[in-house]
Scaffold this motif. Structure first.
Motif: not given
Length: 402
Positions: A7-12
């Motif tokens: 999910f890092h592409p959304r959370t970052a």
């Protein structure tokens, strides 16, 4: 360099202040806003979305899968039907907690275990001689926690093929979010109505986007570990290496805790004719209880205010939860204070308007209503304020189970 969850592409991009913490080697947001307050209130009045992918996940399959799980944990695997979830600790031979987590029974011969830390080799060692296979599937499963009073409304509109509205507490169902196959469990770490969603990493962003898009009208907000820490203390839920120390990492024997000492005695289920790891030590402890117990504390807020006001300060204890241990003393002993325990986690509860703490305390002082003294440092000087032992959880809304 910290690892990135699916999910890092959304959370970052949402974590504007770059407040990250390592969770099992993964970058996990402490908060997305400058402070965690908005995210906390999303948990309690709307819904919050937590990335819990760093949890360790293990799959146990085979004809002896149920026998192996039954050997591993303090609760009976055979009492867990297909489609149910158990919360349980697991112990060493001395009956001291190694870790705690959930056990999902996906099929008659298939279980999924979640844990805070790696334990693959121990699981495989326990499987010696059994017709069961243990596999680390941490990288194969992305996970989100959707928590809060509007979580059912959001999920029932997003998920298809899954009985969300009628899904019982600590049960699981299979379904889809868009084209993505998911497992949904009615579990969480906030003490509120909530669900955890398990999907393959390649579907992670689709699942996130669908939840966020539908959740716009239901007060949904991405939330980080700071908000989660406050919520889980309100719920009386333990944090490994804070509220108890794993028997694998404890440097001295006195740092270890049994389930009875950690307030988890209810999870110890003796099975006549079937031993589990630590069962004999726990049987002895049940007959002769330890001198230590877990207790909740409500700290006297007016006294906290007085302590800070005496040096010209507002009470500097609100905000983020504290994981710093604080000594607990028998009440009223001024000349020679007698220490009777220590608080492990504490926080000001915004919804209860109280300062609360989880504490390991001598059993004789653990009865609800007992008055004790809580140590508080004010301008580098150690002071005490009065506190009352109370039952946990501090916050337990009916919607959590209804």
């Amino acid at each position: 360099m910290l690892l990135q969850t699916p999910f890092h592409p959304r959370t970052a991009p949402l974590c504007h202040h770059r407040r990250w913490r390592s969770w099992s080697g993964y970058a996990s947001a402490l908060s997305y806003e400058p402070g965690h307050e908005y995210e906390y209130y999303a948990v309690r009045s709307g819904s919050a979305l937590f990335d819990i992918s760093p949890l360790r996940k293990y799959e146990i399959t085979g004809p002896d899968a149920a026998w192996l799980v039954d050997r591993l944990v303090t609760r009976s695997a055979f009492a867990c039907p297909v489609g149910k979830v158990l919360y349980t600790p697991w112990c060493d031979e001395a009956g001291k907690i190694i870790d705690d987590g959930t056990v999902q029974r996906l099929d008659a011969d298939c279980f999924r275990i979640t844990a805070a830390d790696p334990c693959l080799r121990w699981l495989q060692d326990c499987a010696l001689g059994m017709d069961a296979s243990v596999r680390d599937i941490t990288l194969d499963i992305a996970a989100l926690a959707l928590q809060g009073p509007t979580s059912r409304d959001i999920l029932s509109r997003v998920a298809t093929g899954a009985a969300i509205v009628t899904l019982p507490f600590f049960a699981l169902t299979e379904g889809f979010i868009g084209p993505a196959p998911v497992t949904i469990t009615r579990t969480g770490y906030t003490g509120d109505l909530g669900y955890e969603i398990w999907a393959r990493p390649e579907h992670a962003l689709r699942v996130w986007d669908a939840l966020v898009e539908t959740g716009r009208g239901y007060g949904l907000a991405p939330a980080g570990l700071d908000a989660l820490d406050v919520a889980r203390i309100e719920a009386g839920l333990l944090l490994k290496e804070v509220d108890y120390v794993s028997s694998w990492t404890a440097l001295i024997e006195s740092r270890k805790s049994s389930p009875y000492e950690a307030g988890l005695g209810w999870t110890v289920q003796p099975r006549p004719g079937r031993d589990f790891v630590g069962s004999r030590a726990l049987e002895r402890e049940a007959a002769k209880p330890s001198d230590w117990a877990l207790a909740g504390l409500e700290v006297d807020w007016p006294r906290i205010e007085e302590r800070f006001a005496a040096v010209g300060l507002p009470p500097l204890v609100a905000g983020r939860a504290s994981r710093d241990a604080a000594p607990i003393f028998a009440a009223g002993a001024r000349a020679a204070p007698r220490q009777v325990g220590y608080a492990t986690s504490s926080t000001f509860s915004p919804i209860l308007k109280k300062y609360i703490a989880l504490a390991t305390i001598r059993r004789g002082f653990a009865k609800p209503g007992t008055r004790v003294d809580f140590e508080l440092t004010v301008e580098f000087v150690r002071r005490t304020v009065s506190a009352t032992v109370v039952e946990t959880p501090f916050f337990d809304p009916a919607r959590k189970r209804s």
